[in-house]
Design a protein around this motif. Sequence first.
Motif, PDB file in Angstrom:
ATOM      1  N   MET B 204       0.937  -1.220   0.013  1.00 25.31           N
ATOM      2  CA  MET B 204       0.047  -0.165  -0.112  1.00 25.31           C
ATOM      3  C   MET B 204       1.006   1.340  -0.015  1.00 25.31           C
ATOM      4  O   MET B 204       0.547   2.228  -0.731  1.00 25.31           O
ATOM      5  CB  MET B 204      -0.749   0.127   1.244  1.00 25.31           C
ATOM      6  CG  MET B 204      -1.910  -1.035   1.442  1.00 25.31           C
ATOM      7  SD  MET B 204      -0.967  -2.571   2.105  1.00 25.31           S
ATOM      8  CE  MET B 204      -0.027  -1.798   3.498  1.00 25.31           C
ATOM      9  N   SER B 207       2.550   2.128  -3.145  1.00 28.34           N
ATOM     10  CA  SER B 207       1.714   2.549  -4.040  1.00 28.34           C
ATOM     11  C   SER B 207       1.492   3.868  -3.998  1.00 28.34           C
ATOM     12  O   SER B 207       1.356   4.823  -4.871  1.00 28.34           O
ATOM     13  CB  SER B 207       0.506   1.633  -4.075  1.00 28.34           C
ATOM     14  OG  SER B 207      -0.573   2.120  -5.059  1.00 28.34           O
ATOM     15  N   ALA B 355      -3.709  -4.337   0.658  1.00 23.95           N
ATOM     16  CA  ALA B 355      -3.134  -4.835  -0.482  1.00 23.95           C
ATOM     17  C   ALA B 355      -3.881  -6.357  -0.506  1.00 23.95           C
ATOM     18  O   ALA B 355      -3.258  -7.119   0.266  1.00 23.95           O
ATOM     19  CB  ALA B 355      -1.657  -4.897  -0.311  1.00 23.95           C
ATOM     20  N   THR B 357      -3.802  -9.855  -2.032  1.00 27.04           N
ATOM     21  CA  THR B 357      -2.880 -10.739  -3.009  1.00 27.04           C
ATOM     22  C   THR B 357      -3.205 -12.341  -2.578  1.00 27.04           C
ATOM     23  O   THR B 357      -4.115 -12.605  -1.759  1.00 27.04           O
ATOM     24  CB  THR B 357      -1.766 -10.486  -2.687  1.00 27.04           C
ATOM     25  OG1 THR B 357      -1.177 -10.785  -1.453  1.00 27.04           O
ATOM     26  CG2 THR B 357      -1.143  -9.267  -3.018  1.00 27.04           C
ATOM     27  N   LEU B 365      -5.096  -3.215  -4.794  1.00 27.02           N
ATOM     28  CA  LEU B 365      -5.071  -2.277  -3.813  1.00 27.02           C
ATOM     29  C   LEU B 365      -6.688  -1.696  -3.557  1.00 27.02           C
ATOM     30  O   LEU B 365      -6.990  -1.411  -4.452  1.00 27.02           O
ATOM     31  CB  LEU B 365      -4.176  -1.063  -4.133  1.00 27.02           C
ATOM     32  CG  LEU B 365      -3.443  -0.310  -3.185  1.00 27.02           C
ATOM     33  CD1 LEU B 365      -2.419  -1.275  -2.394  1.00 27.02           C
ATOM     34  CD2 LEU B 365      -2.592   0.676  -3.758  1.00 27.02           C
TER      35      LEU B 365
ATOM     36  N   CYS C  74      -4.266  -4.841  -9.584  1.00 22.35           N
ATOM     37  CA  CYS C  74      -2.866  -5.237  -9.987  1.00 22.35           C
ATOM     38  C   CYS C  74      -3.032  -6.641 -11.108  1.00 22.35           C
ATOM     39  O   CYS C  74      -2.203  -6.651 -12.068  1.00 22.35           O
ATOM     40  CB  CYS C  74      -1.914  -5.618  -9.030  1.00 22.35           C
ATOM     41  SG  CYS C  74      -1.939  -4.128  -7.666  1.00 22.35           S
TER      42      CYS C  74
END
Lengths: 301, 637, 127
Positions: B204, B207, B355, B357, B365, C74
Motif C-alpha cells: 500500500m 503505491s 493490499a 493478494t 489495492l 494489479c
Amino acid sequence: MTENGLKILVVDDESIVIRSCEIVLKGAGYHMEGALGGREAILKMEKERYDLVFTDLKMPEVDGITLIRWLRNSRPDTGIVILTGYPSQDTIKEALGLGIIDYVPKPFTPAVLLDVTRRAVQWLETRKPGAFAISAEMSSPAEPVRDDFPPAMAAELDKVIAHYKHIPGSLIPVLQRAQEMIGWLPVAALKRVSKGMNIPAAEVHSVVSFYSFFTMKPRGDHNIRVCLGTACYVKRAEEILRNLKEGLGIGVGEVTPDRKFSLEEVRCLGACGLAPVVVVDHDTFGGIDPKNSMEIVEKYR
Amino acid sequence: MEQYRAHLMICAGTGCVASGSLKVRDALDVEIRKRGLEKEVKVVLTGCNGFCAKGPIIAVHPGEIFYQVVKPEDVPLLVEEHFIKGRPVEKLMYKMPADKKAIPVMNEIPFFKHQVLRVLRNKGMIDPDSIEEYIARDGYQAAAKALLEMSQQEIIDTVKGSGIRGRGGAGFPTGLKWEFTSKSAADQKYLLCNGDEGDPGAFMDRSVMEADPHSVIEGMVIGSKAIGATKGYIYVRAEYPLAVERLKKAIKDANEAGLLGRNILDSGYDFELDVYLGAGAFVCGEETALMRSIEGQRGMPRPRPPFPAHKGLWDKPTVLNNVETFAQIAPIILNGADWYKSLGTEKSTGTKVFALTGAITNVGLVEVPMGIPLRTIIYDIGGGISKKGKKFKAVQMGGPSGGCIPEHLLDTPVDFDSINATGAIMGSGGMVVMDEDNCMVSLAKFFLGFTADESCGKCPPCRVGTRVMLDTLIDITEGRGKPGDVETLLDLCEDIKATSLCGLGQTAPNPVLTTIKYFREEYESHIHDKWCKTGVCRDLASFEIDAAICTGCGVCARACPQKAITGEKKQPHKIIQELCIQCRTCYDRCKFGSIKIGPGLKFAKAGATNAAVADATAVGGPAAVADATAVGNRGEK
Amino acid sequence: MARLTIDDLKRIKEKHKEEFSLREGGYRAKVTVHMGTCGIAAGAREIMTALMAELREAGAEGVIVATSGCAGLCSKEPLATVEMHGQPPVKYGELTEAKIKTIVKEHVIGGAPVEKLALVTGSETAY
C-alpha cells in the motif's frame, strides 16, 4: 605481464592526441598504437589483442561509450581508461558502470598520463590472468578475490565521502553509493570509507553486516533475485528458487563459476499482483510457472 | 472564489454550434436566472468533444451526466428535473454506442463498488511527477489552511477529533502522539515518515508514495507545525526505487514552490524534508530501530521509555507516522474531524487500504471503510478464490506479526480491535488469501523463517526462540515431528511474546499461534500421520491417481518432469511411486481432481497408522486405501 | 517554479481544472497509462511506447497522453484509462501492444469505446 609486453591502444579522433600519447608512452617504454575513432579501434582489435585501451568519449560515428560497450562484451579482459574533456558526472557514472579503470581529464600533462597508465597497469596485474574465472567458492579467503576496485572508482568514492563527511548519520548513504558504484563492497572500499569518514572499521563492518542490502561478495554479470514475499510464497516461489538453484548449480548468495549469474532471495518487492516474481538485473518477470524458472535465466546467457 | 453546486458544460465546437448549442446556452441562462439558480449552477462553453453528430452535447458535473441532442425547448424540463428535483432526464441522456450494457460502470462492479477513496483519492488520476496536477486536486490547500489559519492546538484537536489511528499496524491514535510531542520542550524536533514497508505481501505504502507523493509531503508539512518540528525524513526501503525517485522529485518541486523549506507559504514556518534510503532490515519498521538507522547505525530497537515523544532521533522529541497516516492528514484538515468520522466504526474511524493478494481473483489495492466484513473484501471486492473449484482456507493479515483468519471468522469486521481478537493484527494492510492447497504448517514455517532471519539479535528470547521454533517447524514439515511438539511451540510462543523487547519479537509467534489455534489438525496430521494433505511438504505426501475419476486425458503424464506417470490413452493412468519426486505438478494440472494426496511414503512404516488409512478412505476413495495398504506392506518388508 | 502564495494555489487549481479536464483546454481525449512498479513490471512502458507510436502514425491531435500511478487492480495490469470529452472515463486492462493500437483507432480516434477490451467505465467514489 610486463610493461614491455603490454599493448596499449589509444583511440581519439584528433591525431594530435594520439601523437602526444605516442611520444610520452613510447618514451616510457610502453608498446602503443593509435586509432582515429571507434570504428578503426574495433577493426584493429578484431585482428589483434590489446591489454589496455585509452579512449576519447566524444567521437563521430562510433563514440567512446559505444566502444566501451563493445569491449565489455567482446573483449572483457581489456582494461579501459577514458580520455575526456567533458568529465560530466553522468558520463563518468555511465562509464564507471561499464567498468572502466580510470579516466584522464583533457588537457593532460605527460606526468598525469604516465601516472594513470602506471596505475592502470598495476590494476590489470592485480587481477592476474584468469582472475575472471573465479569459482563459486570465492568467498573462501584462500581464493584470489578482486579485493580492490579501479582508481576511477576510488576517486569517485572519495568525492562521495567528502560530500557526506560532515553530515551526521551518513554512513549508510555513503555505503549505498559505494555499492551502487562498485556493485558490491570489497574490504578495500570499507577501509577507505572508514578512514575517510573517521568511523572505526569495526563499526563500518557492523553496519554492512546488519543490513541485507549490503553485500561483501561480488555479484555475477546478471543478478537474479527471487521474491519470497508472502504472495509469492503462496504461489510457490520456493519451488522457483529450488529449480534455479538446481539449474544454476549454486546456492543463494553464490555466483556461478563463469561469473555470469548470482542468485539472491529478496523479501517482497511489493509487486504482489504479479506473484510469483523473479527480478533479473532490472527486469521483472511475473506470474512464473515454477517449471519454467530456468527459461527466464537462459535469455541472459 | 465562488463555489458552484454544478457546472454545465455546453459544447461550443463548430459542429455543436451549427446544431444550435449557443441557442441552448441562451435558453439555459434565461431558465437558470428564472429559477434563481445563478449562484449555484455555472454554464461553461467548452471546445469540441468530437461527437458532433449527437450535438449539442451538455455535460453536467458533478455526476458526470451527459445529455445529447438538446434543443432549446428541452431546457425548462432539464433545469426543472435535474437542478430543482435532482434527477437526471433520462430521455435526453447520452447513450453509449451499440449495447449500453457492454461496459459495466464502476458501481456495477463489486471491486469498485465497495471502495471509498480517501488515501487513494488521486489514484491513477494525476501525474505523480507534476505538483501542479496535485494542486489542481485540492493539493496543499490543507497545508495552507493549517499554516496560515490554524493554531498548533487546533491542528492537533482536529486530528485527535477525527479519531485516526496510526496505519502502521499498532493503531495508536495519531492526534495523541502529536500532542505528547508538541508538549515536549526542545530546541529541535523531528518528524519522520515510515515508508519501510517490510511486511511481505504489503504494498500500500509503495503505491501511495509512487502514485501520490505530494499527499505524504503535505501531511508531513501539517504535522511538522503541529509538533513543532523543522526537520523531517521519509524513510523508504531501498527495494522501492521508483517510490524514492518520485518522492525526491516531489520534494524538490515542493521546495521550489515554497511549499517546503524556509518560510512555507510566507507563514513563517520552516520544514526541511529529505528521503532516507533504508538498507534492508525488517526490524527498522520499529520506531526506535528506524531512528537508530537514520543515525547511521545498526537498526536495533531500544527499550521504551524514554518514548520518542521525549527522546527520539538524536535524542530529540520525534514523531514517526506511517505513509498512509500522513496521506490522510490533508483531507482531515480540509474537511474536518466529523467528516473523517463519518466513515468507519466508533473506535476505528475512516478508511483502510489493503493490499489484496494471493489465491484471489482480483489482486489489487483496495480502500474500504473500517468495519466492513472481511467476507465483503474477499468475496465481493476480491472476487473470491482465483482457482476454479478450490475452497477458501484462510486469509493472512499483518504479515510476520499477524496471523491467519479461517473461514468461520470471515464475518469479522475489519477494525483494529476485532482483528486483534482473532489473533491476527490489522498490521499495515497486507491481506494474503490462501486456498485449500496451502499448507498452514509450512506457512507458519515461512513466517518464522522470516522473523528468525530478521531478528536483530539483541534479545535472546527473540534471537534464539524464533530459531528454535523454526527448527521445530522444519522438523514437522520434513517428517521428524514428534508428539508434544505442538505443546512445545505453544510454550515457546508465550515466552517469546512475554519477554521480547520490541514488536518484532512480541508478535513473531502470532503466525504459529493462529495456525495452531485454527488448524491444529494439520499439525497433528503432519506429526502423527506424516501426512501433509495439501502435498506442499514433499516428504509428507504421496500422489495417487484415482482410477474411478481419471479420464486418461494424459495431461499429467505429459507434465510430469520424472515421466513417472504411465497409462493408455483414455484409460486410467498410474503413478510409478519409485520415480515420483512429489513435485505436485500432476495435482495442479489435473482438471478432474483425480490426483489424490496420501501420507509420505518414506515414513510408511512409522506413519501408516490406522487413522491415516481411515483418512485416506475419506479423501481418496477405495483406490487410495488399496495403495496405502500396499505401501504399508512395502514399508514393512 | 517560483514560490507560491495561497492565491497561486487556487489559480493553479482553476487553470488545471480547465486545461486538463478536457473542457476548455481544446483537447478531445486523454489517455492515462498507469505506471506503478507493478504496471511497469507488467509492461506499461512498452504500452506507452506503442501508444505514442500509434498516435503519431494516425496523426491524432488534441490527445493528452499522461502517466499516473497504480490504478489498484494489479491483476489486470498493464492498465490504461481513456477519457473522451463528454464521456465517463473507460479503463482498459491486461493491455498488449496490439490492444492499445485497437483502442487508439476505435476509441481515441473513432470515439467508440472498445467494449470487448474495456474493464469498467466511470469514476470511483472518493470521500
